[in-house]
Design a protein around this motif. Structure first.
Motif, PDB file in Angstrom:
ATOM      1  N   THR A   8       7.691   1.149   7.364  1.00  0.00           N
ATOM      2  CA  THR A   8       6.260   0.961   7.595  1.00  0.00           C
ATOM      3  C   THR A   8       5.930  -0.398   8.199  1.00  0.00           C
ATOM      4  O   THR A   8       5.011  -0.520   9.010  1.00  0.00           O
ATOM      5  CB  THR A   8       5.491   1.122   6.261  1.00  0.00           C
ATOM      6  N   ASP A  48       0.807  -1.222   0.000  1.00  0.00           N
ATOM      7  CA  ASP A  48       0.000   0.000   0.000  1.00  0.00           C
ATOM      8  C   ASP A  48       0.840   1.271   0.000  1.00  0.00           C
ATOM      9  O   ASP A  48       0.428   2.284  -0.542  1.00  0.00           O
ATOM     10  CB  ASP A  48      -0.949   0.003   1.215  1.00  0.00           C
ATOM     11  N   VAL A  49       2.014   1.232   0.629  1.00  0.00           N
ATOM     12  CA  VAL A  49       2.801   2.465   0.720  1.00  0.00           C
ATOM     13  C   VAL A  49       3.804   2.627  -0.426  1.00  0.00           C
ATOM     14  O   VAL A  49       4.335   3.711  -0.642  1.00  0.00           O
ATOM     15  CB  VAL A  49       3.581   2.577   2.063  1.00  0.00           C
ATOM     16  N   ARG A  77       5.244   3.482  -3.788  1.00  0.00           N
ATOM     17  CA  ARG A  77       4.807   4.301  -4.914  1.00  0.00           C
ATOM     18  C   ARG A  77       5.381   3.812  -6.240  1.00  0.00           C
ATOM     19  O   ARG A  77       5.135   4.406  -7.274  1.00  0.00           O
ATOM     20  CB  ARG A  77       5.252   5.734  -4.677  1.00  0.00           C
ATOM     21  N   PHE A  78       6.193   2.779  -6.216  1.00  0.00           N
ATOM     22  CA  PHE A  78       6.850   2.339  -7.441  1.00  0.00           C
ATOM     23  C   PHE A  78       6.316   0.975  -7.906  1.00  0.00           C
ATOM     24  O   PHE A  78       6.924   0.313  -8.739  1.00  0.00           O
ATOM     25  CB  PHE A  78       8.371   2.317  -7.220  1.00  0.00           C
ATOM     26  N   VAL A 102      10.597   3.151   2.329  1.00  0.00           N
ATOM     27  CA  VAL A 102       9.313   3.467   2.956  1.00  0.00           C
ATOM     28  C   VAL A 102       8.652   2.183   3.494  1.00  0.00           C
ATOM     29  O   VAL A 102       8.111   2.172   4.603  1.00  0.00           O
ATOM     30  CB  VAL A 102       8.387   4.231   1.983  1.00  0.00           C
TER      31      VAL A 102
END
Lengths: 296, 279
Positions: free
Chosen positions: A108, A76-77, A79-80, A104
């Protein structure tokens, strides 16, 4: 010490052939191949590898399956889109080619099931050639960080030149206008842009000239295969004149240049032809220009 | 089907193959053309599209509200790219180093960071005949192209025949383009440079799990080592184009060869048939 960087915008215009000839003509220069994802200069300089090093500039995330509780927070976190769920077991996997190493997911994960591992993304070399020491590299296929590897190659070449009191660093640059080109241009004395009289090459030459201006590196232009289109050659001359950019040479098409490459030699070392004469003149003019610059 | 046209070495003829393949299929298939060489886009020179749409592409970078910031330094600690730094009671950002991962925003305990867009290029869309044409152009001075290539690829219409013109090389921009293709055509020339870069490009497509075939351009210059390489590696050679001054002259002028009535159209249609057989 003068650092001459050869770039083009468009690929395949003859950067490496010109760089190889300059290396031979300079006699004693440090050579740097900054086209780290498709390096070719060593192929025409008879390079013999002396030292090889690993290059790692980033980390990649890795999921430890035993600790993972399949919550999906990492996916979910990210971005790639580097985290995916395997369909059978519901396990989460990281695609190393998509992972940017931002960490990230690592920060997390509620179970500390992710670690960041140093990733080797290429190798770099110091080699001997009959014309001087050469620094080059091989980025692993599919890796990022080409800019960092270019900077490493350039800094090493500069260091070697300074240590040995060598006058010229001749750098074969990458195509394009992005990260590795910007890294190649940083700190250069002068850029030589090798173009050809085709619509595509003119388009890309204009872009790379803007990059030189943006970073404050003086540039001159050389027109390779100048006899391919008289109209386009005239247009390049006109454009450069208007922009105050010096056209330092025009090289006619010559099969001997390709033959030299197949033989693994710089064209000026292979045969005395019109193309090699013009390259020789170009080098003399470039050298004189640099000397005047430092006198004035 | 999504077909990417790539090569390790620049100037081997990627755009020539991509453009002429698209023109030959036009009228027979629904064709979409994506120019993913955002550092030096050239396909528009040959296809001459009419653009009807232009959109800026931005990447998210942090903006710090110093009124809320407690200068705890957590943002700098989590940033892997050194794009944000806290010096005593001041926060510095370096947007050109930012990869847009969102870590600083997510982990700021004071919620003092928001995202603003930083312009990196534009995506244009147009029509060339019946070809749906998309192009990305990276801003001058901008280093990172993959987010722009992603923006171009977001417009892919998978139900059409999609042709992707890739940038040269084998690093992140080429990977971003070729990733997810059904097939990759590797364009090379039979020289030591062509061979070296073809072998690197072969590594790349294998890593990506994309099946590939080779086009040998200027097939009668150089030597036979590219042929031997393809044989050893089991990569099919789908097309050979001998050296032809007339082709170079047309290329110089920005004219494609596969115009209506030209014998080249049949040649490229055959390439497409052969390629479908291999996939």
């Amino acid at each position: 010490m003068y650092e001459i960087v050869i770039i083009s915008g468009k690929g395949g215009t003859g950067k490496t052939s010109v760089a190889g000839c300059f290396a031979a003509l300079a006699g004693n220069a440090v050579l740097a191949d900054c086209d780290v994802d498709a390096a070719n200069l060593h192929l025409i300089l008879g390079a013999k590898q002396r030292e090889a090093y690993e290059f790692s500039a980033s980390k990649k995330a890795e999921i430890h399956d035993a600790l993972c509780v399949r919550c999906g927070a990492c996916r979910d976190v990210c971005r790639f889109d580097a985290v995916s769920e395997t369909s059978e077991a519901g396990e989460f996997k990281i695609d190393p080619l998509s992972c940017e190493g931002c960490g990230v997911c690592f920060y997390t994960c509620p179970r500390q099931a992710i670690s960041m591992k140093e990733a080797v993304s290429g190798r770099w070399f110091i080699s001997d050639t009959p014309y001087g020491i050469m620094v080059h590299a091989a980025l692993r296929a599919g890796e990022g960080n080409s800019g960092k590897l270019v900077t490493l190659v350039k800094n090493k070449a500069r260091e070697l030149a300074e240590a040995d009191g060598v006058r010229y660093v001749i750098t074969d640059g990458p195509p394009g206008v992005g990260c590795p080109v910007i890294a190649s241009l940083t700190g250069a004395t002068v850029a030589l842009i090798v173009t050809e009289p085709t619509r595509s090459a003119i388009h890309d030459m204009k872009r790379v000239l803007q990059v030189c201006r943006h970073f404050g590196v003086p540039a001159s232009v050389c027109i390779n295969r100048c006899d391919l289109s008289k109209e386009n050659t005239a247009e390049i001359m006109r454009y450069c004149h208007e922009e105050g950019i010096h056209v330092i040479g025009e090289i006619p098409f010559d099969r001997a240049v390709v033959d030299a490459m197949v033989k693994g030699l710089p064209a000026v070392q292979y045969v005395e032809c019109e193309a090699s004469r013009r390259i020789r003149n170009m080098w003399e003019e470039l050298k004189t220009g640099l000397a005047e610059k430092s006198d004035g | 089907m999504v077909i990417s046209i790539a090569s390790g070495k620049g100037g081997t003829g990627k755009t020539t193959i991509a453009v002429n393949l698209a023109l030959s299929l036009n009228g027979q298939e629904r064709v979409q053309f994506l120019d993913c060489d955002v550092e030096g886009p050239n396909a528009h020179i040959f296809l001459k599209p009419d653009f009807y749409y232009e959109k800026p592409v931005e990447i998210p970078v942090p903006a710090v509200d110093e009124a809320r910031c407690s200068y705890c330094g957590r943002c700098a600690e989590v940033c892997s790219f050194h794009a944000i730094a806290v010096i005593k009671d001041h926060v510095l950002t370096f947007p050109e180093l930012c990869h847009g991962c969102g870590g600083c925003i997510r982990f700021c305990p004071e919620k003092a960071i928001t995202e603003i867009g930083r312009h990196i290029g534009v995506v244009r869309r147009g029509v060339a005949g019946e070809i749906d044409f998309v192009q990305g152009t990276l801003d001058i001075g901008e280093a990172i192209s993959p987010p722009l290539i992603k923006a171009v690829k977001r417009l892919i219409q998978r139900d059409q025949t999609v042709i992707l013109d890739a940038p040269p090389g084998t690093s992140c921009p080429a990977v971003e383009t070729v990733k997810g293709s059904d097939f990759c055509l590797l364009v090379t020339e039979p020289t030591p440079f062509g061979l070296n870069d073809l072998s690197l490009a072969t590594h790349m497509v294998r890593k990506l799990g994309v099946p590939a075939g080779v086009v040998i351009n200027r097939s009668d210059v150089g030597d036979g080592r590219v042929d031997r390489f393809c044989e050893e590696q089991g990569i099919p050679i789908l097309m050979r184009i001998p050296w032809d001054t007339r082709l170079s002259e047309l290329y110089a002028l920005g004219e494609p060869v596969a115009q209506s009535g030209s014998e080249w159209k049949a040649v490229f249609l055959r390439l497409f048939e052969d390629l479908q057989r291999v996939v």
